[in-house]
Design a protein around this motif. Structure first.
Motif, PDB file in Angstrom:
ATOM      1  N   TYR A  33       0.945  -1.062  -0.128  1.00 62.52           N
ATOM      2  CA  TYR A  33       0.075  -0.172  -0.062  1.00 62.52           C
ATOM      3  C   TYR A  33       0.814   1.218  -0.107  1.00 62.52           C
ATOM      4  O   TYR A  33       1.897   1.402   0.634  1.00 62.52           O
ATOM      5  CB  TYR A  33      -0.920   0.034   1.270  1.00 62.52           C
ATOM      6  N   ASP A  35      -0.459   4.858   0.978  1.00 63.03           N
ATOM      7  CA  ASP A  35      -1.320   5.685   1.333  1.00 63.03           C
ATOM      8  C   ASP A  35      -1.585   7.215   0.598  1.00 63.03           C
ATOM      9  O   ASP A  35      -2.457   7.852   0.829  1.00 63.03           O
ATOM     10  CB  ASP A  35      -1.853   5.553   2.852  1.00 63.03           C
ATOM     11  N   ARG A  40      -2.383   0.048  -4.164  1.00 58.01           N
ATOM     12  CA  ARG A  40      -2.601  -1.336  -3.562  1.00 58.01           C
ATOM     13  C   ARG A  40      -2.145  -2.273  -4.582  1.00 58.01           C
ATOM     14  O   ARG A  40      -2.914  -2.473  -5.777  1.00 58.01           O
ATOM     15  CB  ARG A  40      -3.847  -1.509  -2.933  1.00 58.01           C
ATOM     16  N   ARG A 245      -8.002  -1.457   7.855  1.00 58.00           N
ATOM     17  CA  ARG A 245      -7.134  -2.314   7.176  1.00 58.00           C
ATOM     18  C   ARG A 245      -6.503  -3.640   7.880  1.00 58.00           C
ATOM     19  O   ARG A 245      -6.459  -4.604   7.306  1.00 58.00           O
ATOM     20  CB  ARG A 245      -5.603  -1.611   6.522  1.00 58.00           C
TER      21      ARG A 245
END
Length: 256
Positions: A33, A35, A40, A245
């Motif tokens: 990931y 962010d 992803r 998550r």
């Protein structure tokens, strides 16, 4: 197709990846990931091994790597970096994480792989010795976009790696594996680190730790895979989404 390695364990890559391939080739091995961008990417064991094999073939067939070659890896903790590391090890080369800056003159790296912002470091790593080595630059783009405006003579990883085969035979006589440590020492250190951390094959570990030193790579990558666990690697972690998550990725341990 999946990479084929020698039945005799001789490299870090064959020791780590072969058992994972035998047990669960389709299972998630690294989920990446970012962010900051929303990226992803998830790679199975087989896909990670394919990328590592393609990288190994690029290093050997296009960039001239041979067993014992020193390869500077100037890259962040990223799924492509994992493929690069295992590619380097599969053909018996040594990963150097500081670009050879701590090495004596004449012990420069033969090849460097870097991001565009570290191109000067890569050039220094391969030019400090008697000869000029090869440099490949990674865009780390999830869609495989090349790096724009590269200098003449510098290889674009994304463009070059895709044409190479995804099978490899493990080198039977490798040199050192990681920062002057032998294959046996690196594998033993990974097992010891996994035991100290209490890792098991059932673990799914979420981490934002870097892979900037040999100990980082051992503790935060190889130790995870040495016991058959999987990794959720997060760049630029957003605290607002981490708890959700943990549940969606079925994380059992977190270093965030």
């Amino acid at each position: 197709m999946t990479p084929h390695a020698s039945t005799e364990v001789t490299t870090v890559s064959s020791a780590i990846l072969d058992p994972l391939m035998a047990v669960n080739p389709a299972g998630p091995r690294i989920t990446y990931y970012d962010d900051a961008t929303g990226e992803r990417i998830e790679l199975s064991t087989a896909t990670l091994a394919n990328w590592a094999a393609k990288t190994a073939n690029l290093l050997r067939d296009e960039l001239g790597a041979t067993p014992g070659s020193r390869v500077a890896v100037l890259l962040p903790a990223h799924w492509q970096t994992a493929a690069v590391l295992f590619g380097v090890w599969w053909i018996g080369c040594e990963v150097v994480l500081d670009g050879g800056s701590s090495s004596s003159e004449g012990s420069a790296c033969d090849i460097a792989l870097c991001t565009a912002d570290r191109l000067d470091e890569a050039d220094a790593a391969v030019s400090a010795g008697p000869g000029m080595g090869e440099v490949a630059v990674l865009s780390l783009d999830p869609f495989g976009k090349p790096v724009p405006d590269l200098p003449v003579g510098v290889t674009d990883y994304a463009t070059s790696v895709r044409v190479h085969g995804d099978q490899i035979v493990a080198e039977r006589h490798p040199g050192d594996a990681l920062g002057g440590r032998s294959v046996a020492d690196v594998l033993a250190a990974a097992q010891s680190s996994a035991a100290a951390q209490g890792l098991t094959a059932e673990d799914r570990i979420m981490s934002s730790a870097g892979w900037d030193t040999a100990d980082d790579v051992i503790d935060h990558l190889l130790a995870v895979y040495a016991v058959g666990a999987s990794l959720v690697q997060v760049a630029n972690p957003d605290s607002q989404v981490l708890e959700r998550r943990r549940h969606t990725e079925k994380v059992t341990r977190s270093s965030l």
